[in-house]
Write a protein that holds these residues in place. Structure first.
Motif, PDB file in Angstrom:
ATOM      1  N   GLY A  19       7.394   3.056  -8.477  1.00 50.66           N
ATOM      2  CA  GLY A  19       6.541   4.229  -8.323  1.00 50.66           C
ATOM      3  C   GLY A  19       5.237   3.918  -7.624  1.00 50.66           C
ATOM      4  O   GLY A  19       4.290   4.713  -7.693  1.00 50.66           O
ATOM      5  N   ARG A  20       5.185   2.779  -6.911  1.00 51.73           N
ATOM      6  CA  ARG A  20       3.928   2.307  -6.334  1.00 51.73           C
ATOM      7  C   ARG A  20       4.101   1.931  -4.867  1.00 51.73           C
ATOM      8  O   ARG A  20       5.164   1.469  -4.449  1.00 51.73           O
ATOM      9  CB  ARG A  20       3.429   1.078  -7.115  1.00 51.73           C
ATOM     10  N   LEU A  21       3.023   2.141  -4.106  1.00 53.14           N
ATOM     11  CA  LEU A  21       3.012   1.719  -2.711  1.00 53.14           C
ATOM     12  C   LEU A  21       3.243   0.219  -2.604  1.00 53.14           C
ATOM     13  O   LEU A  21       2.800  -0.554  -3.471  1.00 53.14           O
ATOM     14  CB  LEU A  21       1.668   2.071  -2.068  1.00 53.14           C
ATOM     15  N   PRO A  22       3.886  -0.228  -1.532  1.00 51.73           N
ATOM     16  CA  PRO A  22       4.085  -1.677  -1.340  1.00 51.73           C
ATOM     17  C   PRO A  22       2.787  -2.470  -1.360  1.00 51.73           C
ATOM     18  O   PRO A  22       2.764  -3.600  -1.856  1.00 51.73           O
ATOM     19  CB  PRO A  22       4.764  -1.755   0.034  1.00 51.73           C
ATOM     20  N   ASN A  25       2.333  -2.970  -5.045  1.00 48.02           N
ATOM     21  CA  ASN A  25       3.317  -3.758  -5.799  1.00 48.02           C
ATOM     22  C   ASN A  25       3.603  -5.119  -5.174  1.00 48.02           C
ATOM     23  O   ASN A  25       4.430  -5.873  -5.691  1.00 48.02           O
ATOM     24  CB  ASN A  25       4.611  -2.954  -6.031  1.00 48.02           C
ATOM     25  N   GLY A  26       2.927  -5.429  -4.063  1.00 53.40           N
ATOM     26  CA  GLY A  26       3.038  -6.753  -3.474  1.00 53.40           C
ATOM     27  C   GLY A  26       4.125  -6.909  -2.437  1.00 53.40           C
ATOM     28  O   GLY A  26       4.274  -7.988  -1.853  1.00 53.40           O
ATOM     29  N   GLU A 320      -1.554  -2.217   6.400  1.00 54.63           N
ATOM     30  CA  GLU A 320      -2.374  -1.204   7.068  1.00 54.63           C
ATOM     31  C   GLU A 320      -1.866   0.210   6.819  1.00 54.63           C
ATOM     32  O   GLU A 320      -0.672   0.482   6.923  1.00 54.63           O
ATOM     33  CB  GLU A 320      -2.394  -1.455   8.583  1.00 54.63           C
ATOM     34  N   MET A 321      -2.786   1.101   6.478  1.00 52.52           N
ATOM     35  CA  MET A 321      -2.459   2.517   6.416  1.00 52.52           C
ATOM     36  C   MET A 321      -2.439   3.049   7.842  1.00 52.52           C
ATOM     37  O   MET A 321      -3.472   3.171   8.488  1.00 52.52           O
ATOM     38  CB  MET A 321      -3.491   3.285   5.585  1.00 52.52           C
ATOM     39  N   MET A 322      -1.251   3.375   8.316  1.00 57.06           N
ATOM     40  CA  MET A 322      -1.089   3.799   9.706  1.00 57.06           C
ATOM     41  C   MET A 322      -1.372   5.288   9.889  1.00 57.06           C
ATOM     42  O   MET A 322      -1.887   5.703  10.924  1.00 57.06           O
ATOM     43  CB  MET A 322       0.335   3.491  10.181  1.00 57.06           C
ATOM     44  N   VAL A 411      -6.531  -1.122  -4.869  1.00 58.78           N
ATOM     45  CA  VAL A 411      -6.623  -2.549  -5.198  1.00 58.78           C
ATOM     46  C   VAL A 411      -5.296  -3.179  -4.785  1.00 58.78           C
ATOM     47  O   VAL A 411      -4.279  -3.022  -5.474  1.00 58.78           O
ATOM     48  CB  VAL A 411      -6.866  -2.776  -6.701  1.00 58.78           C
ATOM     49  N   PRO A 412      -5.257  -3.875  -3.644  1.00 61.65           N
ATOM     50  CA  PRO A 412      -3.988  -4.442  -3.162  1.00 61.65           C
ATOM     51  C   PRO A 412      -3.418  -5.470  -4.136  1.00 61.65           C
ATOM     52  O   PRO A 412      -4.149  -6.230  -4.768  1.00 61.65           O
ATOM     53  CB  PRO A 412      -4.374  -5.106  -1.831  1.00 61.65           C
TER      54      PRO A 412
END
Length: 453
Positions: A19-22, A25-26, A320-322, A411-412
Motif C-alpha cells: 500500500g506504499r509508494l516504492p 517501501n524501498g 524522482e517524482m516525474m 521520508v524515503p
C-alpha cells in the motif's frame, strides 16, 4: 457483475502488497537519477523485512494466503513469499527469461511453497520458437484447487493469482496457440481470459461468489519495446511500460462481487494498485498499519456505492517524482522516455509516438514550469496546455500545494535495489539437493547495479 475503473500502476507488485509508494517501501534505486529498477536474479536486495504485506495483516482474521505465479520481490530465501505472510506458493521468483546454460547464469527455479520443484525451460518447458507452454494451465489448476479446498473447509482466503504469460517471451498452451487475431500475444490474453472465467465460474459453483471480492488488473502498460509480436497495445495513450506517460501507467481495472458491486457500473474514480491494500483490509474488517505512511486509499465506498474521491496520483520513476495527476490534469515535472543510446540501438518505448519536448531522450526538468495536459480532452498527452492561459494557471495553482505537501511529508525508505552480485543468483535454491539441481555459484563480487532506463 462488475465495476470498471481507471487505475494507475506504480511499480506495482511491491506497492500492491504494501500500500506504499516504492520510494517509501524501498523498491527503488539511488544509483542514478530517475531509473526503473526491478529484481533480476543478480539483485542482492528485495522486499524489506520492515515492510508489512497484505497477507501478514489478513492473517489476523484467519485468512489463508496463497500466491500463484511470479513473485518478483526478491529471490533470496529471506525475501520469498512464505517469509512475508503467504502460506502457500506455486511459481517463480523472477521473470521467465532464458533459457540459460546454467554455467554463466542459472535457469529460473519454480517453487512449490519453500522448495524448488524444477526450473523454467527444464522441468517447466517454454518453447520460445513455437510459443507453447503449459504454465498458465498449471497455474489455473493450482488456483482452482486452492479455492475448492478453502471453500470446503469454510476458511477465508486471499489468492494472489499472478500469471505472466503476456510478458516476453510470450507463451500460451497448445489449445490457444494460433486462435486469436492478435498473434501470440493475443493467444496468451485469450488463455488468461479463459482462466479468469474458470476461476469466476468456480466461485459460483461453490456458492461463494457473493462472499468473494475479485479484482482484475495488470502490472503496467504494454511493453511496446518488445515489438508487435511480443506486446499489446496501449490504444490512444502515450508510450508504454518503463515510462510515466499514460501508456506506461494506466491500466484496465475490473472489480467483481455479485450482490455487492452493482453490475455494469463504470466509475471515473482514479485509483492505484496501492488502494487494493487498504480496500482489501477494509472489506476484511481490518485497519491499515498505523505506524507508517500508507499511500493507498480505501475505495470500498466507491466500489459499493459509486461515490467519488478526489485524490492525487504521484508518478515516480526510481527516486524522482516525474508527474502528478489531480482530477483531469496531469503535470509533468520531469520528462524522459529512454536514452539516445538505447533508442539508437532500436529500443523504443514510444514507437510511432514521438511528441516534441515530451517524449525526450534526455532527462528534462520542468519543475519551474511543469508541462500540463488535460487528460479528458487529450488522453494521448500530445497537446500541452499553453502556460499563457488561465486554465494552465488555475490547474497549476491547485496542483502545486499538493506537490509541496507530498514532498514535505515524504521520508524515503532505504533503497533495496542498488547492489548486484552474480553469486546471489538462483544457483542453489532450497530443495535443489533432492532434485540434483544445485549449481556452483561464482565468487562474490558485488557491484552497483547499472539501471539504463
Amino acid at each position: 457483475m462488475d465495476c470498471i475503473m481507471e487505475f494507475q500502476l506504480i511499480l506495482s507488485r511491491a506497492s500492491l502488497l504494501t500500500g506504499r509508494l516504492p520510494v517509501r517501501n524501498g523498491f527503488y534505486t539511488t544509483n542514478a537519477h530517475a531509473r526503473n529498477a526491478y529484481t533480476p536474479q543478480e539483485i542482492v536486495g528485495g522486499i524489506s523485512k520492515d515492510e508489512i504485506l497484505l497477507p501478514q495483516v489478513l492473517k489476523k482474521k484467519g485468512y489463508v494466503n496463497k500466491i500463484i505465479g511470479k513473485w518478483h520481490l526478491g529471490h533470496r530465501t529471506h525475501h520469498l513469499p512464505l517469509e512475508h505472510g503467504f502460506d502457500e506458493w506455486l511459481g517463480a521468483p523472477n521473470c521467465h527469461f532464458g533459457p540459460y546454460n546454467n554455467s554463466d547464469r542459472p535457469n529460473i527455479p519454480v517453487y512449490n511453497n519453500s522448495q524448488m520443484v524444477g526450473r523454467y525451460y527444464e522441468e517447466f518447458e517454454i518453447d520460445k520458437k513455437t510459443g507453447e507452454s503449459n504454465l498458465t494451465q498449471i497455474y489455473l489448476k493450482e488456483g482452482l484447487d486452492f479455492i475448492f479446498h478453502q471453500a470446503k473447509a469454510r476458511r477465508p482466503f486471499f489468492l494472489y493469482w499472478a500469471a505472466d504469460a503476456t510478458h516476453a517471451p510470450v507463451y500460451a498452451s497448445k489449445r490457444f496457440l494460433g486462435k486469436s487475431q492478435r498473434g501470440r500475444y493475443g493467444d496468451a490474453v485469450m488463455e488468461l481470459d479463459d482462466s479468469v472465467g474458470q476461476i469466476l465460474n468456480s466461485l459460483r459453483d461453490l456458492g461463494i461468489d457473493k462472499d468473494t471480492f475479485v479484482f482484475f488488473t495488470s502490472d503496467n502498460g504494454a511493453a511496446l519495446m518488445s515489438g508487435p509480436k511480443q506486446s499489446g497495445s496501449n490504444g490512444p495513450f502515450l508510450c508504454g511500460k518503463e515510462t510515466t506517460f499514460e501508456g506506461g501507467m494506466r491500466e484496465p481495472a475490473i472489480a467483481w462481487w455479485p450482490g455487492h458491486i452493482p453490475a455494469g457500473t463504470v466509475s471515473q474514480q482514479l485509483g492505484s494498485v496501492m488502494d487494493l491494500f487498504s480496500t482489501s483490509l477494509s472489506l476484511a474488517g481490518l485497519n491499515v498499519p498505523e505506524d507508517r505512511a500508507i499511500d493507498g486509499l480505501d475505495l470500498s465506498p466507491v466500489l459499493l456505492n459509486n461515490t467519488h474521491v478526489n485524490r492525487p496520483i504521484f508518478y515516480y520513476r526510481g527516486n524522482e517524482m516525474m508527474a502528478v495527476r489531480l482530477g483531469p490534469y496531469k503535470a509533468h515535472y520531469w520528462t524522459w522516455s529512454n536514452s539516445w543510446e538505447e533508442f539508437n540501438q532500436g529500443i523504443d518505448f514510444c514507437p510511432g509516438q514521438e511528441v516534441a519536448g515530451v517524449t525526450t531522450h534526455t532527462q528534462q526538468e520542468h519543475t519551474m514550469q511543469p508541462i500540463i495536459f488535460h487528460l479528458g480532452r487529450d488522453p494521448g498527452e500530445k497537446y500541452p496546455i499553453s502556460v499563457l492561459t488561465k486554465e494552465y494557471q488555475d490547474a497549476l495553482s491547485r496542483i502545486t500545494p499538493v506537490v509541496v505537501k507530498h514532498k514535505n511529508g515524504l521520508v524515503p525508505g532505504l533503497p533495496q535495489l542498488n547492489m548486484c552480485d552474480l553469486a546471489v543468483m538462483n544457483w542453489a535454491p532450497p530443495g535443489c539437493e533432492k532434485l540434483g539441481k544445485c549449481l556452483k555459484a561464482p565468487k562474490s563480487q558485488p557491484w552497483k547495479c547499472d539501471w539504463p532506463h
